[in-house]
Design a protein around this motif. Structure first.
Motif, PDB file in Angstrom:
ATOM      1  N   ARG A  91       0.934  -1.098   0.587  1.00  0.00           N
ATOM      2  CA  ARG A  91      -0.142  -0.025  -0.265  1.00  0.00           C
ATOM      3  C   ARG A  91       1.241   1.109   0.064  1.00  0.00           C
ATOM      4  N   VAL A  92       0.683   2.420  -0.393  1.00  0.00           N
ATOM      5  CA  VAL A  92       1.130   3.479  -1.041  1.00  0.00           C
ATOM      6  C   VAL A  92       0.142   4.967  -0.784  1.00  0.00           C
ATOM      7  N   PRO A  93       0.592   5.511   0.533  1.00  0.00           N
ATOM      8  CA  PRO A  93      -0.470   6.679   0.649  1.00  0.00           C
ATOM      9  C   PRO A  93      -0.190   7.964   0.114  1.00  0.00           C
ATOM     10  N   ILE A  94      -1.226   8.144  -0.518  1.00  0.00           N
ATOM     11  CA  ILE A  94      -0.653   9.632  -1.313  1.00  0.00           C
ATOM     12  C   ILE A  94      -0.455  11.041  -0.200  1.00  0.00           C
ATOM     13  N   PRO A  95       0.325  11.391  -0.363  1.00  0.00           N
ATOM     14  CA  PRO A  95       0.494  12.614   0.441  1.00  0.00           C
ATOM     15  C   PRO A  95      -0.600  13.991   0.670  1.00  0.00           C
ATOM     16  N   GLU A  96      -0.538  14.242   2.104  1.00  0.00           N
ATOM     17  CA  GLU A  96      -1.684  15.075   1.721  1.00  0.00           C
ATOM     18  C   GLU A  96      -3.156  14.725   1.267  1.00  0.00           C
ATOM     19  N   THR A  97      -3.654  13.095   1.905  1.00  0.00           N
ATOM     20  CA  THR A  97      -4.706  12.750   1.307  1.00  0.00           C
ATOM     21  C   THR A  97      -5.390  11.789   2.227  1.00  0.00           C
ATOM     22  N   GLU A  98      -6.471  11.134   2.404  1.00  0.00           N
ATOM     23  CA  GLU A  98      -7.069  10.035   2.844  1.00  0.00           C
ATOM     24  C   GLU A  98      -6.860   9.146   2.149  1.00  0.00           C
ATOM     25  N   VAL A  99      -6.265   9.363   0.940  1.00  0.00           N
ATOM     26  CA  VAL A  99      -6.124   8.073  -0.096  1.00  0.00           C
ATOM     27  C   VAL A  99      -4.656   7.451   0.364  1.00  0.00           C
ATOM     28  N   VAL A 100      -4.965   5.701   0.058  1.00  0.00           N
ATOM     29  CA  VAL A 100      -4.242   4.521  -0.041  1.00  0.00           C
ATOM     30  C   VAL A 100      -4.252   4.125  -1.518  1.00  0.00           C
ATOM     31  N   VAL A 101      -3.323   3.477  -2.477  1.00  0.00           N
ATOM     32  CA  VAL A 101      -3.347   3.097  -3.534  1.00  0.00           C
ATOM     33  C   VAL A 101      -2.691   1.606  -2.795  1.00  0.00           C
ATOM     34  N   GLU A 102      -3.631   0.618  -3.278  1.00  0.00           N
ATOM     35  CA  GLU A 102      -2.996  -0.598  -2.958  1.00  0.00           C
ATOM     36  C   GLU A 102      -2.091  -0.907  -4.179  1.00  0.00           C
ATOM     37  N   MET A 103      -1.171  -1.693  -4.569  1.00  0.00           N
ATOM     38  CA  MET A 103      -0.598  -1.939  -5.494  1.00  0.00           C
ATOM     39  C   MET A 103      -0.051  -3.425  -5.695  1.00  0.00           C
ATOM     40  N   TYR A 104      -0.819  -4.503  -6.875  1.00  0.00           N
ATOM     41  CA  TYR A 104      -0.811  -5.698  -6.541  1.00  0.00           C
ATOM     42  C   TYR A 104       0.744  -5.341  -7.650  1.00  0.00           C
ATOM     43  N   ILE A 105       1.674  -6.398  -7.094  1.00  0.00           N
ATOM     44  CA  ILE A 105       2.538  -5.820  -8.118  1.00  0.00           C
ATOM     45  C   ILE A 105       3.181  -7.581  -9.228  1.00  0.00           C
ATOM     46  N   VAL A 106       2.831  -7.512 -10.209  1.00  0.00           N
ATOM     47  CA  VAL A 106       3.331  -9.126 -11.290  1.00  0.00           C
ATOM     48  C   VAL A 106       4.247  -8.935 -11.275  1.00  0.00           C
ATOM     49  N   ASP A 107       4.904  -9.881 -10.595  1.00  0.00           N
ATOM     50  CA  ASP A 107       6.620  -9.604 -11.260  1.00  0.00           C
ATOM     51  C   ASP A 107       6.979 -11.132 -12.542  1.00  0.00           C
ATOM     52  N   CYS A 108       6.535 -11.032 -13.810  1.00  0.00           N
ATOM     53  CA  CYS A 108       6.767 -11.562 -14.812  1.00  0.00           C
ATOM     54  C   CYS A 108       8.057 -12.598 -15.100  1.00  0.00           C
ATOM     55  N   GLY A 109       8.274 -13.260 -14.959  1.00  0.00           N
ATOM     56  CA  GLY A 109       9.322 -14.117 -14.928  1.00  0.00           C
ATOM     57  C   GLY A 109       9.902 -14.572 -16.619  1.00  0.00           C
ATOM     58  N   SER A 110      10.841 -14.574 -17.091  1.00  0.00           N
ATOM     59  CA  SER A 110      11.422 -14.823 -18.324  1.00  0.00           C
ATOM     60  C   SER A 110      10.266 -15.679 -18.808  1.00  0.00           C
ATOM     61  N   PHE A 111      11.025 -14.682 -20.096  1.00  0.00           N
ATOM     62  CA  PHE A 111      10.320 -15.653 -21.159  1.00  0.00           C
ATOM     63  C   PHE A 111      10.603 -16.825 -21.900  1.00  0.00           C
ATOM     64  N   TYR A 112       9.782 -17.413 -22.158  1.00  0.00           N
ATOM     65  CA  TYR A 112       9.927 -19.328 -23.104  1.00  0.00           C
ATOM     66  C   TYR A 112       8.858 -19.415 -23.787  1.00  0.00           C
ATOM     67  N   ILE A 113       8.790 -20.763 -24.160  1.00  0.00           N
ATOM     68  CA  ILE A 113       7.252 -21.409 -24.781  1.00  0.00           C
ATOM     69  C   ILE A 113       6.686 -21.981 -23.874  1.00  0.00           C
ATOM     70  N   GLY A 114       5.429 -21.219 -24.269  1.00  0.00           N
ATOM     71  CA  GLY A 114       4.477 -21.333 -22.743  1.00  0.00           C
ATOM     72  C   GLY A 114       4.217 -20.597 -21.892  1.00  0.00           C
ATOM     73  N   GLN A 115       5.393 -19.402 -21.854  1.00  0.00           N
ATOM     74  CA  GLN A 115       5.221 -17.860 -20.790  1.00  0.00           C
ATOM     75  C   GLN A 115       4.075 -17.471 -20.906  1.00  0.00           C
ATOM     76  N   ASP A 116       3.802 -17.039 -22.322  1.00  0.00           N
ATOM     77  CA  ASP A 116       3.033 -15.907 -22.936  1.00  0.00           C
ATOM     78  C   ASP A 116       1.749 -16.296 -22.775  1.00  0.00           C
ATOM     79  N   ALA A 117       1.288 -17.165 -22.186  1.00  0.00           N
ATOM     80  CA  ALA A 117      -0.103 -17.994 -22.103  1.00  0.00           C
ATOM     81  C   ALA A 117      -0.353 -17.135 -20.398  1.00  0.00           C
ATOM     82  N   ILE A 118       0.801 -17.327 -19.746  1.00  0.00           N
ATOM     83  CA  ILE A 118       0.904 -17.131 -18.733  1.00  0.00           C
ATOM     84  C   ILE A 118       1.097 -16.015 -18.092  1.00  0.00           C
TER      85      ILE A 118
END
Length: 230
Positions: free
Chosen positions: A93-120
């Motif tokens: 979660r990243v709070p936005i300064p001077e607000t009551e807002v929080v951005v909840e970030m879902y960070i997707v780390d896509c691994g190395s590319f190989y045959i079949g990986q693109d489907a994931i």
């Protein structure tokens, strides 16, 4: 005199305080009610905006270290390289300064590319709110491969816009011969309409691109709200 305080709350409303002041010698006094004097001490819950950020780039450019250090701090920097197979998901979660807002970030780390990986990867590319294109500043090949990654994203997203950043990783190695220059990195970013950042997970300097994307999400939310109210 004696003072009696009692409190009650209307359904879903503000808490009220009932006040009674009595003179025990003659039984006279007054009674009234007022707003809860402590209500201002209770902060309202933050508004939570959720977004998915996908990390793309060649193997060993530092995507996993970037995400891990952002989530858990410099002490979480991996001491040994371990290739990501498939998809890793981290949340912060990243709070936005001077607000009551929080951005909840879902960070997707896509691994190395190989045959079949693109489907994931492809479903995440299609549904991402933002993209982080990462290259190793000491590896010119990883920088040149950004064009490939961009085209793969474009195929997956069709006409949908690509919001994101280009990240030059491993800046502690930028003095190596043949390293990618800042001008090259910024030039590619400008060509694709993306923002440029340089980071170094080894010393914990990774927050800037994530905070920038959180601000973008917040700005888009405010624009949508303004459009609805207009």
């Amino acid at each position: 005199f004696w003072l009696k305080l009692s409190s009650y709350r209307f359904g879903g409303g503000n808490q009220r305080i009932s006040v009674a002041l009595m003179d025990p010698t003659n039984g006279y006094g007054f009674e009234g009610e007022t707003e809860d004097p402590f209500a201002h001490l209770v902060k309202p819950p933050p508004l939570v905006l959720r977004c998915k950020v996908v990390l793309v780039g060649d193997s060993a450019v530092g995507k996993s270290a970037l995400a891990t250090v952002f989530q858990a701090g410099a002490q979480a920097f991996p001491k040994a390289y371990s290739m990501t197979m498939g998809i890793d998901l981290l949340v912060k979660r990243v709070p936005i300064p001077e607000t009551e807002v929080v951005v909840e970030m879902y960070i997707v780390d896509c691994g190395s590319f190989y045959i079949g990986q693109d489907a994931i990867m492809r479903p995440h590319w299609e549904s991402a709110d933002a993209v982080m294109m990462v290259y190793d500043v000491s590896n010119i090949d990883s920088f040149q491969q950004l064009s490939f990654w961009y085209e793969e994203l474009r195929k997956a997203r069709g006409e949908a816009p690509i919001t994101g950043v280009v990240v030059a990783s491993k800046m502690d190695l930028s003095d190596r011969p043949g390293s990618v220059t800042e001008a090259q990195g910024k030039g590619f970013s400008m060509e694709k309409g993306l923002e440029y950042f340089d980071v170094c997970a080894a010393n914990g300097s990774v927050d800037a691109p994530f905070h920038f994307l959180a601000e973008v999400v917040h700005t888009k939310y405010r624009e949508r709200q303004g459009g609805l109210q207009g």
